[in-house]
Motif scaffolding. Structure first.
Motif, PDB file in Angstrom:
ATOM      1  N   THR A 190       0.866  -1.192  -0.011  1.00 19.06           N
ATOM      2  CA  THR A 190      -0.005  -0.009   0.007  1.00 19.06           C
ATOM      3  C   THR A 190       1.019   1.109   0.183  1.00 19.06           C
ATOM      4  OG1 THR A 190      -1.829  -1.251   1.355  1.00 19.06           O
ATOM      5  CG2 THR A 190      -1.655   1.081   1.254  1.00 19.06           C
ATOM      6  N   ARG A 191       0.639   2.211  -0.830  1.00 21.20           N
ATOM      7  CA  ARG A 191       1.345   3.390  -0.860  1.00 21.20           C
ATOM      8  C   ARG A 191       0.944   4.471   0.104  1.00 21.20           C
ATOM      9  NH1 ARG A 191       4.679   3.729  -5.396  1.00 21.20           N
ATOM     10  NH2 ARG A 191       4.129   2.281  -6.826  1.00 21.20           N
ATOM     11  N   TRP A 192       1.532   5.490   0.449  1.00 25.32           N
ATOM     12  CA  TRP A 192       1.462   6.510   1.358  1.00 25.32           C
ATOM     13  C   TRP A 192       0.450   7.353   1.227  1.00 25.32           C
ATOM     14  CZ3 TRP A 192       0.930   8.354   5.864  1.00 25.32           C
ATOM     15  CH2 TRP A 192       0.908   9.787   6.105  1.00 25.32           C
ATOM     16  N   ALA A 193       0.111   7.800  -0.031  1.00 27.43           N
ATOM     17  CA  ALA A 193      -0.867   8.588  -0.419  1.00 27.43           C
ATOM     18  C   ALA A 193      -2.218   8.043  -0.259  1.00 27.43           C
ATOM     19  CB  ALA A 193      -1.016   9.079  -1.929  1.00 27.43           C
ATOM     20  N   GLU A 194      -2.468   6.738  -0.513  1.00 28.53           N
ATOM     21  CA  GLU A 194      -3.743   5.981  -0.348  1.00 28.53           C
ATOM     22  C   GLU A 194      -3.907   5.804   1.038  1.00 28.53           C
ATOM     23  OE1 GLU A 194      -5.531   1.586  -1.455  1.00 28.53           O
ATOM     24  OE2 GLU A 194      -3.537   2.228  -2.475  1.00 28.53           O
TER      25      GLU A 194
ATOM     26  N   LEU B  23       3.431   9.393   9.354  1.00 23.60           N
ATOM     27  CA  LEU B  23       4.294   8.921   8.211  1.00 23.60           C
ATOM     28  C   LEU B  23       4.994   7.740   8.895  1.00 23.60           C
ATOM     29  CD1 LEU B  23       5.213   8.429   5.212  1.00 23.60           C
ATOM     30  CD2 LEU B  23       6.847  10.357   5.621  1.00 23.60           C
ATOM     31  N   THR B  24       5.639   8.093  10.208  1.00 23.95           N
ATOM     32  CA  THR B  24       6.544   7.303  10.669  1.00 23.95           C
ATOM     33  C   THR B  24       5.739   5.963  11.274  1.00 23.95           C
ATOM     34  OG1 THR B  24       8.025   9.058  11.549  1.00 23.95           O
ATOM     35  CG2 THR B  24       8.058   6.902  12.499  1.00 23.95           C
ATOM     36  N   ALA B  25       4.595   6.322  11.792  1.00 23.31           N
ATOM     37  CA  ALA B  25       3.713   5.145  12.256  1.00 23.31           C
ATOM     38  C   ALA B  25       3.192   4.239  10.988  1.00 23.31           C
ATOM     39  CB  ALA B  25       2.503   5.611  12.900  1.00 23.31           C
ATOM     40  N   PHE B  26       2.952   4.920  10.099  1.00 27.88           N
ATOM     41  CA  PHE B  26       2.677   4.111   8.592  1.00 27.88           C
ATOM     42  C   PHE B  26       3.710   3.254   8.330  1.00 27.88           C
ATOM     43  CE2 PHE B  26       3.000   4.043   3.936  1.00 27.88           C
ATOM     44  CZ  PHE B  26       2.087   3.110   3.755  1.00 27.88           C
ATOM     45  N   GLU B  27       4.984   3.787   8.216  1.00 25.97           N
ATOM     46  CA  GLU B  27       6.062   3.265   7.712  1.00 25.97           C
ATOM     47  C   GLU B  27       6.493   1.997   8.716  1.00 25.97           C
ATOM     48  OE1 GLU B  27       9.055   5.996   7.679  1.00 25.97           O
ATOM     49  OE2 GLU B  27       8.728   6.710   5.523  1.00 25.97           O
ATOM     50  N   ASN B  28       6.530   2.056   9.903  1.00 26.96           N
ATOM     51  CA  ASN B  28       6.509   0.894  10.937  1.00 26.96           C
ATOM     52  C   ASN B  28       5.607   0.002  10.485  1.00 26.96           C
ATOM     53  OD1 ASN B  28       8.682   2.303  12.171  1.00 26.96           O
ATOM     54  ND2 ASN B  28       7.375   3.382  13.620  1.00 26.96           N
TER      55      ASN B  28
END
Length: 645
Positions: free
Chosen positions: A304-308, A334-339
């Motif tokens: 899944t991409r960040w924008a979505e 963004l950090t929480a999403f990446e983790n």
């Protein structure tokens, strides 16, 4: 008698030097010690001074320390003070006149204290005489005497307190204020007085500093309580904004130092900032933890991409309703999403690795089971040296162990089959070599007419091959027969090739005859005497072969004449012979009568065939039997066999 020890100083530290032995030491020699120092030298207790100027005592053996003077130390000090002292006459002097001090005391005061001691004595109790000079006399009979040095020091310090001596005074100011008091002479040595004054100054400064600390601590507590009563003062409020708010408070007026007030206010603001930062950190951590739960509920994929994901997070109802998420920046989200994505990737990769490991284990088990199947077929005699895949395929195509191998990575069923056959071939080669040795020792030549019973009878006569199974021996005999047939065919082919070459060589000689030259009407009988002496003529064994070479030349000459006539008829507009042949449907038959054109690749093919013949004849050996097969990579051999089936 003068002492041999002298006192010196190095880097501010006193040491002692012996002028006779040239020795140096830090401790004071006994010769230079006073009676009290000698009495205390043998005591385990030693007096020291703390950094604050307070005396304490240390026991060198037991490592014990105490603020109170030990009894042993007091007794030793009292004994030293009770020793008889020489009576000295009362010093008398007149300012401006001559001094009448006793010899030893007068000389010591002059040497050690100089003009300062003289000034002390000039501030005396005497009256002015008629000449305008002041006369002062001291009666030592009224001086206070104390049993110990510590008592005298305490009396002198008590005097300084009564006179309210300030710690920032100089020693000269202190002497002027206290010299008239009898307690001034509680310490006899001026050096001890000055040391006591310095000790007193240190103590007073420490006391003032402690009192200032206590006052400031109480003021800080009260000031903080006052500021807490004003909730309008925030962590970002400045002093110029807060001062009008609190200047009417009693605590504010308890100090007149505005710098001190500002310092206390800034300390309070620092506390507010720390509390605010801690509160934000707790709220941010709670928001980050809650965001992790939201991300888990969104069912994101590892790709899944960040924008979505950002759109999905911000459209979540819980994220929009809870205010604590407002403390999170876009970078935090963004950090929480990446983790979270990394966690999903790890889970995905672990799952794939488990599947890969399971699949590899299953494929290995399938190979092992198929090998067991091949072993069973081998034990049953279905697989042996020379066995072909198609001969056993029908017997195992319905077996589940074979079906499980289909479409599997790695070695295929055919690969494993050829491995088993290769093992049988290696075992057969050992037996075959023994058979070859027997044939060579017996000088027995295998021919196409040799029968298997004759071959078996010969082999069984030797003890090395007497126990070979008949089916193995039959396989060896069949391969020898095949090899002999191939060799015979090869020799026949080679002979025919040499014969064709000799015919072509003789044809070339006939073609280039010049006296007389060959024509389309020349006969074989007229040409034979001209070529009978040539090597090319003699290399052919029969006249039929020689006549064949002559016929080829003659046929070519006649074809050339026909071509010439066709060109002449064509120039006069008549039908050529070739046209007539085409119209009469005789072209194909006549075409085959012509000598074929020379193939440009014929020479290369002949060279390759010659190379194969030479290699084959070299490896055949002296027995005339085929050599052991050249090792071929399994992949090529299996491809060749696979194509064969």
């Amino acid at each position: 008698m003068a002492s041999v020890w002298s006192q010196a100083e190095s880097n501010g530290r006193v040491y002692f030097y012996n002028t006779v032995t040239k020795a140096t030491q830090w401790t004071k020699p006994e010769e230079l010690m006073t009676p009290s120092e000698r009495a205390l030298a043998n005591q385990p207790w030693k007096q020291h001074t703390s950094p604050e100027g307070r005396p304490y005592w240390y026991h060198g053996e037991s490592k014990q320390t105490t603020w109170e003077m030990p009894e042993v130390y007091k007794n030793a000090l009292a004994q030293s003070s009770q020793q008889p002292k020489p009576q000295m006459p009362a010093p008398q002097f007149v300012a401006g006149g001559t001094n009448s001090f006793s010899s030893h005391a007068q000389q010591r005061d002059r040497d050690e204290y100089g003009e300062r001691i003289g000034q002390d004595r000039q501030i005396g109790y005497g009256q002015m005489d008629v000449n305008g000079t002041r006369a002062a006399t001291f009666d030592t009979q009224n001086d206070p005497n104390y049993a110990t040095f510590e008592e005298g020091e305490a009396a002198f310090i008590s005097l300084l307190r009564r006179q309210k001596v300030q710690p920032d005074w100089t020693w000269e100011q202190t002497m002027r204020a206290t010299i008239k008091d009898p307690q001034y002479r509680a310490l006899k040595d001026p050096k001890d007085r000055k040391a006591a004054f310095e000790k007193y100054a240190v103590e007073v400064r420490l006391q003032e500093k402690d009192r200032a600390k206590e006052r400031l601590a109480k003021l800080r507590t009260d000031f903080g309580t006052m500021l807490r009563r004003h909730p309008e003062i925030k962590h970002y409020t400045r002093w110029k904004t807060a001062r009008p708010i609190i200047e009417g408070e009693t605590i504010f007026r308890s100090t007149n130092d505005d710098t001190e007030r500002k310092q206390l206010f800034e300390e309070y603001i620092i506390e507010l900032k720390k509390a605010h930062i801690e509160k934000e950190a707790v709220m941010r951590k709670s928001a980050m933890d809650e965001l992790v739960h939201i991300l888990k509920g969104l069912e994101l994929e590892p790709y899944t991409r960040w924008a979505e994901a950002d759109t999905m997070i911000r459209s979540d109802g819980k994220f929009q309703e809870d205010d604590k998420f407002q403390t999170l920046s876009k970078s935090d989200i963004l950090t929480a999403f990446e983790n979270h994505i990394k966690s999903l990737e790890r889970t995905f990769n672990d799952e794939r690795q488990r599947e890969k490991t399971t699949k590899a284990r299953r494929e290995r088990q399938n190979r092992d089971r198929f090998l067991d199947l091949l072993t069973e077929l081998k034990a049953a005699g279905s697989i042996k040296a020379g066995t072909k895949w198609m001969s056993i395929h029908d017997s195992l195509k319905d077996d589940l162990r074979y079906k499980n191998m289909l479409g599997q990575r790695g070695s295929t069923p055919l690969d494993l089959f050829w491995d088993v056959v290769e093992e049988e071939e290696r075992a057969l080669r050992i037996v075959r070599n023994d058979v070859y040795d027997v044939l060579e020792d017996k000088r027995y030549e295998i021919t196409p007419k040799t029968t298997f019973p004759d071959f078996r009878a010969l082999v069984f006569t030797d003890r090395r091959t007497a126990n070979i199974p008949e089916d193995t021996l039959s396989l060896i005999f069949a391969r020898l027969q095949e090899k002999i047939v191939r060799r015979s065919e090869h020799e026949q082919h080679t002979s025919e090739r040499h014969q064709r070459r000799n015919i072509d060589a003789l044809r070339s000689k006939i073609k280039h005859l010049s006296n007389p030259p060959m024509t389309a009407n020349t006969t074989w009988e007229s040409v034979r005497p001209q070529i009978s002496h040539l090597e090319e003529f003699k290399s052919l064994e029969s006249d039929d072969l020689r006549r064949q070479a002559f016929d080829k030349v003659l046929r070519r000459l006649r074809e050339k004449e026909d071509d010439t006539l066709d060109r002449e008829r064509s120039s006069h507009g008549g039908a050529t012979k070739r046209d007539r042949r085409t119209n009469g449907h005789n072209y194909e038959r006549e075409h085959h009568r012509r000598t074929p054109e020379l193939d440009i690749y014929e020479a290369e093919r002949r060279k390759a065939m010659a190379d194969r013949e030479r290699v084959y004849s070299t490896k055949a050996g002296a027995t005339g039997l085929s050599p052991p097969p050249v090792p071929v990579p399994k992949s090529r051999e299996r491809e060749r066999e696979g194509g064969r089936h």
